[in-house]
Design an enzyme around this catalytic site. Structure first.
Site, PDB file in Angstrom:
ATOM      1  N   GLY A  81      41.596  20.514 -18.560  1.00 18.04           N
ATOM      2  CA  GLY A  81      42.491  20.209 -20.005  1.00 18.04           C
ATOM      3  C   GLY A  81      43.950  20.498 -20.142  1.00 18.04           C
ATOM      4  N   HIS A  82      44.495  21.072 -19.254  1.00 16.95           N
ATOM      5  CA  HIS A  82      45.979  21.024 -19.143  1.00 16.95           C
ATOM      6  C   HIS A  82      46.276  19.703 -18.412  1.00 16.95           C
ATOM      7  CE1 HIS A  82      45.225  25.774 -18.842  1.00 16.95           C
ATOM      8  NE2 HIS A  82      46.110  25.594 -19.894  1.00 16.95           N
ATOM      9  N   GLN A 113      46.244  27.460 -33.596  1.00 23.13           N
ATOM     10  CA  GLN A 113      47.415  27.350 -32.712  1.00 23.13           C
ATOM     11  C   GLN A 113      48.273  25.927 -32.894  1.00 23.13           C
ATOM     12  OE1 GLN A 113      48.388  29.194 -28.743  1.00 23.13           O
ATOM     13  NE2 GLN A 113      48.083  26.831 -28.487  1.00 23.13           N
ATOM     14  N   TYR A 161      46.769  29.115 -14.671  1.00 26.79           N
ATOM     15  CA  TYR A 161      45.368  28.936 -14.111  1.00 26.79           C
ATOM     16  C   TYR A 161      45.116  27.591 -14.887  1.00 26.79           C
ATOM     17  CZ  TYR A 161      41.205  30.942 -12.198  1.00 26.79           C
ATOM     18  OH  TYR A 161      40.042  31.106 -11.200  1.00 26.79           O
ATOM     19  N   HIS A 219      43.489  23.998 -15.586  1.00 29.17           N
ATOM     20  CA  HIS A 219      42.159  23.102 -15.420  1.00 29.17           C
ATOM     21  C   HIS A 219      42.482  21.943 -15.874  1.00 29.17           C
ATOM     22  CE1 HIS A 219      42.116  23.872 -19.651  1.00 29.17           C
ATOM     23  NE2 HIS A 219      42.047  25.357 -19.587  1.00 29.17           N
ATOM     24  N   ASP A 227      42.849  24.976 -29.408  1.00 28.51           N
ATOM     25  CA  ASP A 227      43.264  26.085 -29.905  1.00 28.51           C
ATOM     26  C   ASP A 227      43.805  25.405 -31.253  1.00 28.51           C
ATOM     27  OD1 ASP A 227      43.156  28.120 -27.872  1.00 28.51           O
ATOM     28  OD2 ASP A 227      44.088  26.678 -26.904  1.00 28.51           O
ATOM     29  N   GLN A 271      52.131  38.165 -27.273  1.00 26.62           N
ATOM     30  CA  GLN A 271      50.706  37.697 -28.085  1.00 26.62           C
ATOM     31  C   GLN A 271      49.497  38.685 -27.834  1.00 26.62           C
ATOM     32  OE1 GLN A 271      51.210  33.686 -26.362  1.00 26.62           O
ATOM     33  NE2 GLN A 271      49.035  33.623 -25.856  1.00 26.62           N
TER      34      GLN A 271
END
Length: 328
Positions: A41-42, A196, A37, A39, A193, A66
């Site tokens: 940012g990716h 992470q 999915y 966006h 994140d 997770q």
């Protein structure tokens, strides 16, 4: 520039063979792990990966390890066809999309040794309201026989780890699997994140992976909302209210740079702004950028991390605060 469609690989052995063939030719590989999915940012992670590697692999895999059995695995947004179209439009392209069906499918070996649902690595317990609750992931709930987990014990405890005690165990384990399968030279993680990213960095250091882990700055929508696949859950009204997260973090950074370094007072500014906008705080903490330990007074580089609910969406955001140390 011609549009280039990425090769789609679903088999672990085929993915590993491709990587080793490319590396034997002297080519470097950059990995961008995602759950799909996609966006902007990716896409920014992919663009940055092009600065560090010859070939780009994007993994798309929603990891059951997770998610707890009560979380939103089944409703996590997905649009694989749309993702491929977005990747085809990336300048420089993407060489491979690694899209495994199930990274925890061990075939006859799992059947032969029994499908234990107890998992491994010891029980995970969530404590709160005077209760102790044993937690199991969606993976363990299915009883697939997976028993090996990676834990980054101190860094995983705070922030998101408090309300999601299974999460980082699952993240560290699936990232390890991806590293072992893809064998990249560099891997890109977004700083949205933040915990992470730091956990993966520490895991790579401690386990001697020969991989450079690069943290990329947060991409934001108009108005400052951090980009996230979960933003799709926000109504227009909730999206507007959620802008209070970034606005209050920017206000806190400005105040800290002007000399307000008491973390309790800074935290209260953010909590009040979010709550007045209708948000529900999961956590709002100022922590050391490396250890992620809470601090009371800002004396060294810190990051203000926030998780807050607006409607059905749990949103993460943060801001780094780097105040120069004063001389004697």
């Amino acid at each position: 520039m011609a549009i280039r469609e990425p090769e789609i690989i679903t088999d672990k052995d085929q993915m590993r063979k491709w990587s080793r063939t490319m590396r034997a030719q002297g080519k470097t590989i950059g990995l961008v792990p995602t759950m799909g999915y996609l966006h902007k940012g990716h896409i920014s992670l992919i663009n940055e990966a092009h600065n560090h590697a010859c070939l780009i692999v994007v993994s798309i895999y929603v990891n059951p390890g997770q998610f707890s059995a009560s979380e939103d695995l089944s409703t996590y947004p997905s649009d694989f066809h749309g993702d491929i179209q977005k990747l085809m439009a990336v300048p420089g392209g993407v060489d491979v999309v690694f899209h495994p069906h199930n990274l925890y499918d061990y075939g006859a070996d799992a059947v032969a040794h029994g499908n234990s649902s107890s998992g491994g690595g010891g029980d995970v317990v969530r404590e709160g309201d005077g209760r102790r609750e044993k937690m199991v992931s969606c993976l363990e709930d299915r009883g697939v026989g997976h028993e090996t987990w990676i834990r980054v014990e101190k860094l995983e405890r705070g922030l998101c780890g408090k309300s999601r005690p299974l999460f980082f165990r699952g993240v560290a384990t699936v990232v390890t699997k991806l590293f072992n399968i893809v064998e990249p030279d560099v891997a890109m993680f977004g700083k949205k994140d933040y915990q992470q990213w730091r956990i993966v960095q520490r895991m790579v250091r401690d386990l001697d992976f020969s991989i450079q882990v690069i943290g990329c700055e947060i991409e934001r929508e108009d108005g400052g909302l951090a980009m996230s696949s979960r933003n799709v859950y926000l109504s227009p009204e909730e999206r507007e209210k959620a802008l209070s997260i970034n606005r209050s973090l920017l206000q806190v950074k400005s105040s800290a740079e002007k000399g307000q370094v008491d973390c309790k007072e800074l935290r209260n500014l953010v909590v009040e702004a979010i709550q007045e906008s209708g948000g529900r705080i999961d956590y709002a903490e100022i922590v050391d950028q490396e250890s992620l330990e809470p601090v009371e007074v800002i004396k060294s580089p810190v990051v203000f991390c926030v998780a807050a609910w607006f409607g059905k969406a749990r949103l993460l955001d943060n801001i780094e605060i780097n105040i120069p140390k004063k001389g004697c």
